[in-house]
Write an enzyme that holds these catalytic residues in place. Sequence first.
Site, PDB file in Angstrom:
ATOM      1  N   ASP A   1       0.847  -1.178   0.000  1.00 46.33           N
ATOM      2  CA  ASP A   1       0.000   0.000   0.000  1.00 46.33           C
ATOM      3  C   ASP A   1       0.891   1.239   0.000  1.00 46.33           C
ATOM      4  O   ASP A   1       1.980   1.228   0.579  1.00 46.33           O
ATOM      5  CB  ASP A   1      -0.898  -0.017   1.249  1.00 46.33           C
ATOM      6  CG  ASP A   1      -1.798   1.201   1.304  1.00 46.33           C
ATOM      7  OD1 ASP A   1      -2.207   1.668   0.229  1.00 46.33           O
ATOM      8  OD2 ASP A   1      -2.081   1.678   2.411  1.00 46.33           O
ATOM      9  N   LYS A   2       0.439   2.284  -0.666  1.00 50.43           N
ATOM     10  CA  LYS A   2       1.259   3.494  -0.760  1.00 50.43           C
ATOM     11  C   LYS A   2       1.037   4.415   0.435  1.00 50.43           C
ATOM     12  O   LYS A   2       1.975   4.777   1.148  1.00 50.43           O
ATOM     13  CB  LYS A   2       0.940   4.242  -2.061  1.00 50.43           C
ATOM     14  CG  LYS A   2       1.742   5.543  -2.230  1.00 50.43           C
ATOM     15  CD  LYS A   2       1.410   6.212  -3.543  1.00 50.43           C
ATOM     16  CE  LYS A   2       0.039   6.862  -3.515  1.00 50.43           C
ATOM     17  NZ  LYS A   2      -0.005   8.068  -2.632  1.00 50.43           N
TER      18      LYS A   2
END
Length: 701
Positions: free
Chosen positions: A488-489
């Site tokens: 996930d960013k």
Amino acid sequence: MGDMSNSDFYAKNQINEGNHEAGFGCSVMELRSLMEMRGPEAVVKLQEDYTGTEGLCKRLKTSPTEGLAGDQTDLDKRKEIYGKNVIPPKKPKTFLQLVWEALQDVTLIILEIAALISLGLSFYHPPGDSSGEFCGAGAAGVEDEGEADAGWIEGAAILLSVVCVVLVTAFNDWSKEKQFRGLQNRIEQEQKFQVVRGSQVIQLPVSDIVVGDIAQIKYGDLLPADGVLIQGNDLKIDESSLTGESDHVKKNTDKDPMLLSGTHVMEGSGRMVVTAVGVNSQTGIIMTLLGAGPEEEEKKEKKDCSHPPIHPIATIATDGAAGINAPGSASLINVKKQDGAAAMEMQPLKSAEGGESEEKEKKKHTGSKKEKSVLQGKLTKLAVQIGKAGLLMSAVTVIILVLYFAIDNFVLQKLPWLPECTPIYVQFFVKFFIIGVTVLVVAVPEGLPLAVTISLAYSVKKMMKDNNLVRHLDACETMGNATTICSDKTGTLTTNRMTVVQCYIGDVHYKEVPDPAALPTKSMDILINSISLNSAYTTKILPPDKEGGLPKQVGNKTECGLLGFLLDLKRDYQPIRNQIPEEKLYKVYTFNSVRKSMSTVIKLPDGSFRMYSKGASEIVLKKCSHILSEVGEVRVFRPRDKDEMVKKVIEPMACDGLRTICVAYRDFSSDPEPDWEDENSILNDLTAICVVGIEDPVRPE
């Protein structure tokens, strides 16, 4: 508390279940029976017994808007009466229990038997010396080796090796368990939840929440306690962890106000009054059932035989695991683990005795098994295969030695089997047996799984220093074999601190936050009202913890970025929220994956309505038919204007790595009042106010 068993902890919380002497108008059991209700039944019971949520709050001596006063004496009394919001962990195995488990290894048992026999025979000497000359090579062998005085050393050495293996194995398991429990406690202490106390919204550790607290709930929360909804905005809950149903359940004060611990908020926001915590909550009841040991269950079952339960659910609530197989229950509670949470399903009872015994046997077998990682499983399988080969070789070795001894003495030398030589022959046969066992022990790599476990535990400890929390040892093995990682960013690769760095207002694209004096007054007023009201009231910008630090963002980070944008424009959002509190919001369309936007409707003083909306720019702009001009006046927003804005504003922002959010509004007349349930017509024909570009900086590391 870790040393207290589940049943003791549970019983302690039940002592005052019927007491009202502390001044509260509800007992633990009354609140429990209330939380067992669902849907319209719960609303009716709440109205009949408590005259609604306000009456419930009065009996719990709390305020629906201001919450508890926060007096420590009052909080301690609530914890004593209603229990703490802590589910006690299963009692850990003692070091002696782990030693006993390590001693159950088959190889070690063989070694122990061989050592005891060797020790016993080393202290036994055959009577008389005259028979030695008749025993042939057997007697000569014993005398030549000169082991008569030092024969005990071999058996003692074997026992010493067994002790070393057992102690190392037990200590490793004990230290690993202690380490994981410490990490688990650390995780639980870091879990916080928003609660209203003394009219202030504060973040409390989940363990400090008490019955009577007013909790703020929002999208993405995992509810830490049971409660009754006081006020909600388009609230939807995922109750699959309790019911197994994947459909989201709508919650509102009119139809279904019951909120249960362990469930997830999938949409909306609201406030609830906490009615059950810890072992008295729904999750607590299930975890008590899951965590009860076999001995406790047997005690409870014996107790239930003399006191058959009247109501199955009540039995589960008061007696923990006892109610599972109680005679007189109409159904069997089958407790499963599902996606890390507990799920319950009702099943018919099996035969009166056979079903129960089968369940007990299953529990005994599954409870005694230890979970092994993939690598440890492979190593164990390899050790078993090598052990089988070693067993075969040791058997062949013993047979060859015995045959060689017998043929040499009784066939070639033609010696008779004399009774007085029997002890000497037995000593030789025992020696052959010990040699065979030695071959078996050498063949089995007993230390290999142990070495792997120690190395993995060491790896986990080193990763902990890098702020990598590893709950299971086999996670190290899994990550070691990974070739591609999908991450996930937001918040993982970035700091999760949203900041508005660009904006498009009044037909002008600003590459940085503009001077407030350069913006149209009308556009500024509408923008400030839109962002202040059309954001979760739990989202706030607080002063920094340390002098010179950055302001503290609480709540939804994207909304924090927008509120920070207002502060950068030298305007404050709090006076507007004070003027229109959350209770006065007419209608709220909360953010979800389908809408990709959030909208809030307020009623203006003249009786008309205004809706503020914000969301992904590509979604909201499609619904805009007008836009505010450079002087703050409404003008038509044509399709070609939209295309031009996408090319000249949104795409350049996206190329700079910015998240684009469009803010818009729409006015409605009061006659006739719009159909607020018709979202397609309501969330349309909007007037765009501005488009902002939000930056989420990448982590320095």
